[in-house]
Scaffold this motif. Structure first.
Motif, PDB file in Angstrom:
ATOM      1  N   GLY A 213     -26.644  77.575  35.788  1.00  0.00           N
ATOM      2  CA  GLY A 213     -26.477  78.637  36.792  1.00  0.00           C
ATOM      3  C   GLY A 213     -26.635  80.037  36.220  1.00  0.00           C
ATOM      4  O   GLY A 213     -26.070  80.991  36.767  1.00  0.00           O
ATOM      5  N   CYS A 214     -27.405  80.179  35.129  1.00  0.00           N
ATOM      6  CA  CYS A 214     -27.581  81.502  34.515  1.00  0.00           C
ATOM      7  C   CYS A 214     -29.011  81.995  34.716  1.00  0.00           C
ATOM      8  O   CYS A 214     -29.958  81.220  34.601  1.00  0.00           O
ATOM      9  CB  CYS A 214     -27.321  81.452  33.011  1.00  0.00           C
ATOM     10  N   LYS A 215     -29.131  83.276  34.937  1.00  0.00           N
ATOM     11  CA  LYS A 215     -30.436  83.927  34.830  1.00  0.00           C
ATOM     12  C   LYS A 215     -30.554  84.394  33.384  1.00  0.00           C
ATOM     13  O   LYS A 215     -29.661  85.077  32.871  1.00  0.00           O
ATOM     14  CB  LYS A 215     -30.534  85.110  35.792  1.00  0.00           C
ATOM     15  N   VAL A 216     -31.639  84.013  32.726  1.00  0.00           N
ATOM     16  CA  VAL A 216     -31.801  84.326  31.305  1.00  0.00           C
ATOM     17  C   VAL A 216     -32.719  85.539  31.163  1.00  0.00           C
ATOM     18  O   VAL A 216     -33.842  85.536  31.661  1.00  0.00           O
ATOM     19  CB  VAL A 216     -32.394  83.108  30.562  1.00  0.00           C
ATOM     20  N   ILE A 217     -32.214  86.573  30.479  1.00  0.00           N
ATOM     21  CA  ILE A 217     -33.014  87.778  30.233  1.00  0.00           C
ATOM     22  C   ILE A 217     -33.464  87.743  28.779  1.00  0.00           C
ATOM     23  O   ILE A 217     -32.635  87.695  27.866  1.00  0.00           O
ATOM     24  CB  ILE A 217     -32.195  89.073  30.487  1.00  0.00           C
ATOM     25  N   LEU A 218     -34.769  87.772  28.557  1.00  0.00           N
ATOM     26  CA  LEU A 218     -35.328  87.639  27.203  1.00  0.00           C
ATOM     27  C   LEU A 218     -35.885  88.978  26.727  1.00  0.00           C
ATOM     28  O   LEU A 218     -36.230  89.836  27.553  1.00  0.00           O
ATOM     29  CB  LEU A 218     -36.443  86.589  27.228  1.00  0.00           C
ATOM     30  N   PRO A 219     -36.022  89.162  25.408  1.00  0.00           N
ATOM     31  CA  PRO A 219     -36.565  90.444  24.917  1.00  0.00           C
ATOM     32  C   PRO A 219     -37.937  90.743  25.511  1.00  0.00           C
ATOM     33  O   PRO A 219     -38.251  91.888  25.816  1.00  0.00           O
ATOM     34  CB  PRO A 219     -36.673  90.231  23.393  1.00  0.00           C
ATOM     35  N   GLU A 220     -38.756  89.708  25.712  1.00  0.00           N
ATOM     36  CA  GLU A 220     -40.109  89.926  26.242  1.00  0.00           C
ATOM     37  C   GLU A 220     -40.073  90.407  27.691  1.00  0.00           C
ATOM     38  O   GLU A 220     -41.067  90.938  28.183  1.00  0.00           O
ATOM     39  CB  GLU A 220     -40.950  88.638  26.152  1.00  0.00           C
ATOM     40  N   GLY A 221     -38.941  90.190  28.356  1.00  0.00           N
ATOM     41  CA  GLY A 221     -38.824  90.639  29.745  1.00  0.00           C
ATOM     42  C   GLY A 221     -38.278  92.054  29.864  1.00  0.00           C
ATOM     43  O   GLY A 221     -38.183  92.605  30.954  1.00  0.00           O
ATOM     44  N   CYS A 222     -37.879  92.649  28.729  1.00  0.00           N
ATOM     45  CA  CYS A 222     -37.332  94.014  28.745  1.00  0.00           C
ATOM     46  C   CYS A 222     -38.456  95.021  28.528  1.00  0.00           C
ATOM     47  O   CYS A 222     -39.451  94.729  27.872  1.00  0.00           O
ATOM     48  CB  CYS A 222     -36.288  94.196  27.640  1.00  0.00           C
ATOM     49  N   ASP A 223     -38.246  96.203  29.053  1.00  0.00           N
ATOM     50  CA  ASP A 223     -39.230  97.276  28.895  1.00  0.00           C
ATOM     51  C   ASP A 223     -39.335  97.661  27.409  1.00  0.00           C
ATOM     52  O   ASP A 223     -38.330  97.945  26.755  1.00  0.00           O
ATOM     53  CB  ASP A 223     -38.778  98.474  29.744  1.00  0.00           C
ATOM     54  N   HIS A 224     -40.568  97.684  26.903  1.00  0.00           N
ATOM     55  CA  HIS A 224     -40.786  97.940  25.476  1.00  0.00           C
ATOM     56  C   HIS A 224     -40.230  99.307  25.066  1.00  0.00           C
ATOM     57  O   HIS A 224     -39.593  99.446  24.012  1.00  0.00           O
ATOM     58  CB  HIS A 224     -42.291  97.866  25.184  1.00  0.00           C
ATOM     59  N   ILE A 225     -40.429 100.309  25.908  1.00  0.00           N
ATOM     60  CA  ILE A 225     -39.975 101.665  25.549  1.00  0.00           C
ATOM     61  C   ILE A 225     -38.442 101.715  25.497  1.00  0.00           C
ATOM     62  O   ILE A 225     -37.857 102.341  24.611  1.00  0.00           O
ATOM     63  CB  ILE A 225     -40.536 102.700  26.544  1.00  0.00           C
ATOM     64  N   LYS A 226     -37.810 101.004  26.441  1.00  0.00           N
ATOM     65  CA  LYS A 226     -36.335 100.996  26.431  1.00  0.00           C
ATOM     66  C   LYS A 226     -35.808 100.291  25.178  1.00  0.00           C
ATOM     67  O   LYS A 226     -34.796 100.688  24.602  1.00  0.00           O
ATOM     68  CB  LYS A 226     -35.811 100.305  27.695  1.00  0.00           C
ATOM     69  N   ILE A 227     -36.496  99.228  24.751  1.00  0.00           N
ATOM     70  CA  ILE A 227     -36.094  98.533  23.534  1.00  0.00           C
ATOM     71  C   ILE A 227     -36.221  99.476  22.328  1.00  0.00           C
ATOM     72  O   ILE A 227     -35.299  99.603  21.512  1.00  0.00           O
ATOM     73  CB  ILE A 227     -36.964  97.271  23.309  1.00  0.00           C
ATOM     74  N   GLU A 228     -37.355 100.151  22.231  1.00  0.00           N
ATOM     75  CA  GLU A 228     -37.576 101.058  21.089  1.00  0.00           C
ATOM     76  C   GLU A 228     -36.590 102.224  21.123  1.00  0.00           C
ATOM     77  O   GLU A 228     -36.077 102.648  20.079  1.00  0.00           O
ATOM     78  CB  GLU A 228     -39.022 101.587  21.109  1.00  0.00           C
ATOM     79  N   THR A 229     -36.317 102.737  22.319  1.00  0.00           N
ATOM     80  CA  THR A 229     -35.379 103.863  22.434  1.00  0.00           C
ATOM     81  C   THR A 229     -33.980 103.437  21.986  1.00  0.00           C
ATOM     82  O   THR A 229     -33.300 104.159  21.247  1.00  0.00           O
ATOM     83  CB  THR A 229     -35.314 104.353  23.905  1.00  0.00           C
ATOM     84  N   ALA A 230     -33.577 102.237  22.398  1.00  0.00           N
ATOM     85  CA  ALA A 230     -32.247 101.752  21.997  1.00  0.00           C
ATOM     86  C   ALA A 230     -32.211 101.484  20.494  1.00  0.00           C
ATOM     87  O   ALA A 230     -31.240 101.840  19.807  1.00  0.00           O
ATOM     88  CB  ALA A 230     -31.907 100.476  22.780  1.00  0.00           C
ATOM     89  N   ALA A 231     -33.291 100.900  19.967  1.00  0.00           N
ATOM     90  CA  ALA A 231     -33.324 100.598  18.519  1.00  0.00           C
ATOM     91  C   ALA A 231     -33.305 101.880  17.694  1.00  0.00           C
ATOM     92  O   ALA A 231     -32.781 101.904  16.579  1.00  0.00           O
ATOM     93  CB  ALA A 231     -34.568  99.764  18.191  1.00  0.00           C
ATOM     94  N   ALA A 232     -33.856 102.960  18.262  1.00  0.00           N
ATOM     95  CA  ALA A 232     -33.914 104.233  17.528  1.00  0.00           C
ATOM     96  C   ALA A 232     -32.534 104.869  17.377  1.00  0.00           C
ATOM     97  O   ALA A 232     -32.378 105.827  16.611  1.00  0.00           O
ATOM     98  CB  ALA A 232     -34.860 105.194  18.251  1.00  0.00           C
ATOM     99  N   THR A 233     -31.528 104.354  18.086  1.00  0.00           N
ATOM    100  CA  THR A 233     -30.179 104.909  17.923  1.00  0.00           C
ATOM    101  C   THR A 233     -29.496 104.370  16.664  1.00  0.00           C
ATOM    102  O   THR A 233     -28.429 104.848  16.297  1.00  0.00           O
ATOM    103  CB  THR A 233     -29.287 104.573  19.145  1.00  0.00           C
ATOM    104  N   MET A 234     -30.120 103.399  16.016  1.00  0.00           N
ATOM    105  CA  MET A 234     -29.543 102.886  14.767  1.00  0.00           C
ATOM    106  C   MET A 234     -29.653 103.968  13.691  1.00  0.00           C
ATOM    107  O   MET A 234     -30.640 104.708  13.644  1.00  0.00           O
ATOM    108  CB  MET A 234     -30.309 101.641  14.295  1.00  0.00           C
ATOM    109  N   PRO A 235     -28.666 104.069  12.799  1.00  0.00           N
ATOM    110  CA  PRO A 235     -28.718 105.122  11.781  1.00  0.00           C
ATOM    111  C   PRO A 235     -29.932 104.984  10.863  1.00  0.00           C
ATOM    112  O   PRO A 235     -30.437 105.975  10.345  1.00  0.00           O
ATOM    113  CB  PRO A 235     -27.418 104.941  10.989  1.00  0.00           C
ATOM    114  N   LYS A 236     -30.401 103.769  10.644  1.00  0.00           N
ATOM    115  CA  LYS A 236     -31.570 103.567   9.795  1.00  0.00           C
ATOM    116  C   LYS A 236     -32.571 102.704  10.573  1.00  0.00           C
ATOM    117  O   LYS A 236     -32.170 101.764  11.256  1.00  0.00           O
ATOM    118  CB  LYS A 236     -31.153 102.850   8.506  1.00  0.00           C
ATOM    119  N   ARG A 237     -33.843 103.053  10.467  1.00  0.00           N
ATOM    120  CA  ARG A 237     -34.857 102.322  11.221  1.00  0.00           C
ATOM    121  C   ARG A 237     -34.943 100.873  10.739  1.00  0.00           C
ATOM    122  O   ARG A 237     -34.995 100.624   9.527  1.00  0.00           O
ATOM    123  CB  ARG A 237     -36.211 103.012  11.031  1.00  0.00           C
TER     124      ARG A 237
END
Ligand code: SF4
Length: 354
Positions: A213-237
């Motif tokens: 009964g779960c909807k599965v959200i995968l990385p490939e289904g996420c917006d690429h720019i949003k993924i990169e923007t979130a990853a850019a908040t890490m202190p080190k790339r």
């Protein structure tokens, strides 16, 4: 017609449409080794060195499977980098050498270097080199490559609708797959595509969650720019391409109110996972999180039990809103600090696996 084999492991899950189109446009017949099964796993385990991670062992099994299929060539690219300033893990880079050194009955190997970390020039030459196995017409090679890129983009587009890359490839090839329309939980599921989307390696993790009964959200289904923007908040790339994708997807999904929990599928023996999985677990403070580590010895029953427990816990959180969500295990239950200080300390309830 010359027959080219592509193992259904590792890079297959990200780039199969590109290379299948490329070789077919140049007049070759493309054969893949088919979905992973127990026989392929056993063959791979027997042939690969013990220190390899599970997906690399399975890749060995796929190559052996192709060796029995009467091929002229087998395509074993050496992936070093698929984008500027980022890299694929070192085991990926060494796979063609490991296979050539271990397996003796290989068809002719088409090896190519994929290194886009600094410039495209070397890669462009490598594409022509691979095309020259079938034609000397440079324009035809360029056309085949650009057609391959277009087909790859079509397949990536299918993933945006919630399909895994394996499902997207099946749809791209004309298959029919329907996603369940009824669900009461939404779970972000992360991991390397070649383990997560391989039904045997992942022990059908995605389908099991859907059937619960779960909807599965995968990385490939996420917006690429949003993924990169979130990853850019890490202190080190994060310089591993797949690692950054998973970190970015985890941070992005953690901000989405409708997401009930996040699962990370890690592989035992994977160097990047030992850091990335831990990093994600530390960063996700506002959602229940579960890391599942798999290898060739992992039992299916244990996996099912953990998924059921995780889903039960998520439903309790959702429907019994008055609960404190305190962990049933660990020092904090008995801490004199009490709930408020415990919460203020940022300790999150991620403990379906504890
Ligand atoms: S990233 Fe991990 S799972 Fe993937 S090939 Fe490298 S060691 Fe194996």
């Amino acid at each position: 017609m010359q027959r080219v084999g592509i193992p259904q492991g590792l890079f297959y899950h990200y780039y199969y449409p590109l290379w299948k189109t490329f070789f077919e446009d140049l007049g070759a017949e493309v054969v893949n080794s088919g979905p992973t099964n127990r026989e392929i796993v056993e063959k791979g385990i027997a042939a690969a060195v013990d220190e390899s991670c599970f997906p690399v062992k399975v890749y060995f099994g796929h190559v052996q499977q192709l060796c029995t299929m009467g091929l002229d060539y087998i395509f074993l690219p050496r992936l070093v980098s698929v984008e500027p300033r980022s890299y694929i893990c070192p085991k990926f880079m060494g796979v063609p050498d490991m296979i050539k050194a271990t397996l003796s009955d290989l068809p002719a190997v088409i090896d190519m270097l994929v290194d886009l970390s600094k410039t495209n020039k070397v890669f462009d030459r490598e594409v022509v080199k691979v095309g020259n196995y079938f034609t000397r017409d440079r324009m035809a090679i360029q056309r085949a490559y650009h057609h391959g890129i277009a087909e790859q983009k079509n397949c990536n587009q299918i993933c945006q609708s919630g399909y895994s890359t394996t499902e997207a490839i099946a749809l791209w090839e004309g298959g029919q797959i329907d996603l369940p329309s009824r669900y009461d939980l939404q779970i972000g599921v992360l991991g390397h595509g070649y383990s997560l989307y391989d039904q045997t390696i992942s022990m059908n993790l995605i389908q099991r969650l859907r059937s619960m009964g779960c909807k599965v959200i995968l990385p490939e289904g996420c917006d690429h720019i949003k993924i990169e923007t979130a990853a850019a908040t890490m202190p080190k790339r994060v310089f591993w391409t797949l690692g950054r994708k998973n970190v970015g997807a985890a941070l992005h999904l953690a901000q989405q109110e409708q997401i009930d929990g996040i699962i990370y599928l890690a592989c035992f023996g994977c160097g990047p996972d030992s850091m990335i999985g831990d990093l994600i677990e530390r960063k996700i403070k506002n959602k229940p999180f579960m890391m599942i580590t798999i290898d060739e010895h992992t039992g299916e029953a244990g996996m099912i039990t953990r998924l059921e427990a995780f889903c039960d816990m998520l439903r309790r959180r959702r429907y019994a809103g008055s609960e404190s969500n305190l962990s049933a295990h660990g020092e904090y239950v008995y801490s004199p600090a009490g709930v408020n200080e415990w919460s203020a300390a940022g300790i999150h309830n991620s403990s379906a696996d504890q």
